[in-house]
Design a protein around this motif. Sequence first.
Motif, PDB file in Angstrom:
ATOM      1  N   GLN A  51       5.371  10.975   3.359  1.00 55.52           N
ATOM      2  CA  GLN A  51       6.365  10.156   2.659  1.00 55.52           C
ATOM      3  C   GLN A  51       7.771  10.360   3.209  1.00 55.52           C
ATOM      4  O   GLN A  51       8.540   9.409   3.300  1.00 55.52           O
ATOM      5  CB  GLN A  51       6.325  10.472   1.157  1.00 55.52           C
ATOM      6  CG  GLN A  51       5.028  10.024   0.500  1.00 55.52           C
ATOM      7  CD  GLN A  51       5.157   9.864  -0.998  1.00 55.52           C
ATOM      8  OE1 GLN A  51       6.183  10.187  -1.589  1.00 55.52           O
ATOM      9  NE2 GLN A  51       4.123   9.353  -1.635  1.00 55.52           N
ATOM     10  N   GLU A  52       8.122  11.586   3.538  1.00 53.94           N
ATOM     11  CA  GLU A  52       9.465  11.861   4.060  1.00 53.94           C
ATOM     12  C   GLU A  52       9.322  12.698   5.335  1.00 53.94           C
ATOM     13  O   GLU A  52       9.556  13.902   5.327  1.00 53.94           O
ATOM     14  CB  GLU A  52      10.293  12.614   3.019  1.00 53.94           C
ATOM     15  CG  GLU A  52      10.521  11.808   1.742  1.00 53.94           C
ATOM     16  CD  GLU A  52      11.199  12.634   0.652  1.00 53.94           C
ATOM     17  OE1 GLU A  52      12.369  12.353   0.356  1.00 53.94           O
ATOM     18  OE2 GLU A  52      10.542  13.552   0.128  1.00 53.94           O
ATOM     19  N   TYR A  86      -3.289   9.561   5.516  1.00 54.73           N
ATOM     20  CA  TYR A  86      -2.183   9.032   4.724  1.00 54.73           C
ATOM     21  C   TYR A  86      -0.864   9.362   5.426  1.00 54.73           C
ATOM     22  O   TYR A  86      -0.726  10.410   6.065  1.00 54.73           O
ATOM     23  CB  TYR A  86      -2.167   9.636   3.319  1.00 54.73           C
ATOM     24  CG  TYR A  86      -3.306   9.185   2.426  1.00 54.73           C
ATOM     25  CD1 TYR A  86      -3.875   7.921   2.557  1.00 54.73           C
ATOM     26  CD2 TYR A  86      -3.817  10.032   1.448  1.00 54.73           C
ATOM     27  CE1 TYR A  86      -4.909   7.510   1.733  1.00 54.73           C
ATOM     28  CE2 TYR A  86      -4.855   9.629   0.622  1.00 54.73           C
ATOM     29  CZ  TYR A  86      -5.397   8.371   0.776  1.00 54.73           C
ATOM     30  OH  TYR A  86      -6.421   7.974  -0.044  1.00 54.73           O
ATOM     31  N   ALA A 104       1.998  13.523   1.397  1.00 59.21           N
ATOM     32  CA  ALA A 104       1.689  12.128   1.701  1.00 59.21           C
ATOM     33  C   ALA A 104       1.529  11.304   0.417  1.00 59.21           C
ATOM     34  O   ALA A 104       2.183  11.569  -0.592  1.00 59.21           O
ATOM     35  CB  ALA A 104       0.459  12.059   2.595  1.00 59.21           C
ATOM     36  N   ASN A 105       0.612  10.329   0.449  1.00 56.54           N
ATOM     37  CA  ASN A 105       0.522   9.333  -0.614  1.00 56.54           C
ATOM     38  C   ASN A 105       0.383   9.921  -2.014  1.00 56.54           C
ATOM     39  O   ASN A 105       0.950   9.406  -2.982  1.00 56.54           O
ATOM     40  CB  ASN A 105      -0.681   8.416  -0.358  1.00 56.54           C
ATOM     41  CG  ASN A 105      -0.484   7.528   0.850  1.00 56.54           C
ATOM     42  OD1 ASN A 105       0.364   7.808   1.695  1.00 56.54           O
ATOM     43  ND2 ASN A 105      -1.265   6.452   0.957  1.00 56.54           N
ATOM     44  N   GLU A 135       1.407  12.742  -3.219  1.00 55.69           N
ATOM     45  CA  GLU A 135       2.445  13.692  -3.638  1.00 55.69           C
ATOM     46  C   GLU A 135       3.065  13.319  -4.979  1.00 55.69           C
ATOM     47  O   GLU A 135       3.370  14.185  -5.804  1.00 55.69           O
ATOM     48  CB  GLU A 135       3.539  13.765  -2.567  1.00 55.69           C
ATOM     49  CG  GLU A 135       4.717  14.649  -2.930  1.00 55.69           C
ATOM     50  CD  GLU A 135       5.844  14.561  -1.914  1.00 55.69           C
ATOM     51  OE1 GLU A 135       6.961  14.997  -2.244  1.00 55.69           O
ATOM     52  OE2 GLU A 135       5.604  14.055  -0.801  1.00 55.69           O
ATOM     53  N   THR A 136       3.262  12.024  -5.211  1.00 54.98           N
ATOM     54  CA  THR A 136       3.957  11.569  -6.427  1.00 54.98           C
ATOM     55  C   THR A 136       3.006  11.034  -7.488  1.00 54.98           C
ATOM     56  O   THR A 136       3.463  10.507  -8.499  1.00 54.98           O
ATOM     57  CB  THR A 136       4.990  10.495  -6.067  1.00 54.98           C
ATOM     58  OG1 THR A 136       4.331   9.416  -5.380  1.00 54.98           O
ATOM     59  CG2 THR A 136       6.082  11.077  -5.174  1.00 54.98           C
TER      60      THR A 136
END
Length: 752
Positions: free
Chosen positions: A407-408, A404, A329-330, A332-333
């Motif tokens: 993301q993908e 959250y 989710a948020n 991760e990056t």
Amino acid sequence: MKQYFKKAALLMLCSSFILSGIVIPISANADSGTDVAASQSITEKGETSASIKDITFAPGKDASQVNFTWYSNADTSDPQVQIALKSDMTGSDFPADKAQVFKGQKSNGNDGYSSNKVTATGLKQATEYVYRVGDGNTWSSVNNYTTQDISSEFNFLLAGDPQIGASGDIASDTTGWVDTMKKATEKFSNSSFLLSVGDQVNNGQELNGQTNELEYDGFFKPEQLKNIPVAAIAGNHEGYGVGHSTHFNYPNMSDKYGIFTNNGYESDNSNGTTGNDYYFVYGNTLFMMLNSNDMNAEDHKAFMQEAIAANPGVKWKIASMHHSIYSSANHETDADIAARRVTHPQVFQELGIDVVLDGHDHCYTRSYQMVDGQAASGENDTEVTDPNGVLYVTLNSASGSKYYEIQEPNYNNYYEAKKEQDKVPTFSDVKMTDKSFTITTYRTDSMEPIDSYTINKTTSHRNVSRLSGQNRYETAAKISQSNWDESDAAVLVSGQSFADALSAAPFAKSKNAPILLTSSNALDEDTKAELLRLKVRTVYIIGGTGVVSDSVENSLRNMKIVVKRISGNDRYATSLAVAKQIKSPKQVFVASGEGFADGLSVSSYASLSGSPILLTDGKQLSGDILQYVKDNKSTSYVVGGNGVVDDSVVSSLGAERISGSDRYSTNIAVLNKFNGEYNLSNIYLASGSDFADALSGSAAAGEKNAPVVLIGKSSLSDAKNYIQKELSDVGQITILGGEASVSQDTVNELLQ
């Protein structure tokens, strides 16, 4: 070098992402529908008192202990806990006359409260207890605690990011948390403890000026938490202030590793404000709780090495930290998460960690078995046997205070075996046996599982630990620490000259003593500290004053230690003098005194069998040594080829030669010769290019009836074949010395 600037940068990002804790506290509130602070304590006259709140207890350093913490008014006296058998209760009256009393210490907590911490010891398995906390005048209400029978298996509950207050509504978040704990403990009523992976509270960051004590009151609100230990570590929302460290009481907390202070910097001379790395052992499992607000992977590695070395017999090794390594989710990056994803997995893999449990990303993600940053298990695997690599599980919110977005959602990243975001609170149940680890995660609205995964072990060869220090003297002390709690005696040899030291191992076994090292002219500080820790009363020095000087002996006498020196005119005479200390040996071993390798090859077996090691110059034996062997009617073995010990020596003894093409194959020849005599649940690995680590380790190996395998920089085939042949019986592999002696790459190759 400590990563100070990274930590400072991390602090600025902290409002949304630092690592959190692993344990959840216990409330003594008897009525979960009433105000926490006003209902947790009563006076001796039975009147309601508001002087005690936020009671919790955590797993102690082992299953026989628990660590209590609670807040009280600042004017209360020194804290104490009373524990009694539930069977001694009559009605609702606490059986004070039959209770054990444990006393502790208090310190300043948040908002003018005192933080009270007490450790209770001597608890038995499968026993119903009652307890109360207080100061001798004012007591909490009476609460129950039942210990579990963990002789064959146990289970624990797992919660991620309750983060009370994160939604902006403390009452709503508390309600969600109370619901989760009620349902989890009803379904798994025999759970041993609750492990919370951090951000227990929001710390007021998202509430303008809100004190976090109301959030802690919400966290401790569930009625069930007064009956189950809670293990917790600080998350990023608890990365500042003293709230977390004063609400929880850690066992085995490091004073060097996992330190994180308000300004983002660490100091090895003082504890961080949010609690450092700590560990506890429960049943067959070592739990290592990492304060990941400290981003320095090398700090955590050093801590885990010490914890693993201190607990070599465990079947499973679990690490827990707040910050997610592999999540969806948020976060991760996030830059700090990406940095941890580079540095931390290598450490977990090197140390043979089975599972890493974390939170922070407010979604559920289970990784594949990860090796060298790549997936090592199959796409649809829900059960694996003897897998390579490490499993990572990231937990969603257990209270529902914040979620959250994945993301993908329609694409699996290279590490994602399972991911889920249903925006429903979840918790996990983890079942541990000697041969299996199973984690099953439930959504609380339907109590249906969303994921289940099992690791089976048919062998336990992945229980690999390393005993090492900054030098050979500290390594010897670490070896001693891992095998002896106390010892009346210790054997002291030169760490610089091998000759006199080679004969020490069998003698050390006869005294049930460790082998420690010293330099020639001064007693090493690590050795001195270990002698004090062991409470040694007698030190046996092996060798003359040319290798261990009178100044070392004087230093020992100044420590009020009795010193006895065993020596001869040369290394050969010294080996005979040591041999004469061993009564009626059935076997003797003869090895070259011109080199150390062959003597080391047999040292562990000589130690466990009580067989002296006699030295020769390779051409002849002294008349005294020949007479000694004759008088004892001992079976004789010569270790090493005719290049180091002439055939004439073998003939003069009527001995059997044990040898190989080099020192490593000679070592394997010795191990194979006496293989039936070893307890192969333990194997030690040591460098064959130096003597110190293998010699110190031979004393420990002798205590466990274990072999020491000598490892070279190359030509590993003989050692690998021996180890692989025995792996089905091996419970623990211990590496002696640092990576400069036996590299992790070498260990990995031996175990592949």
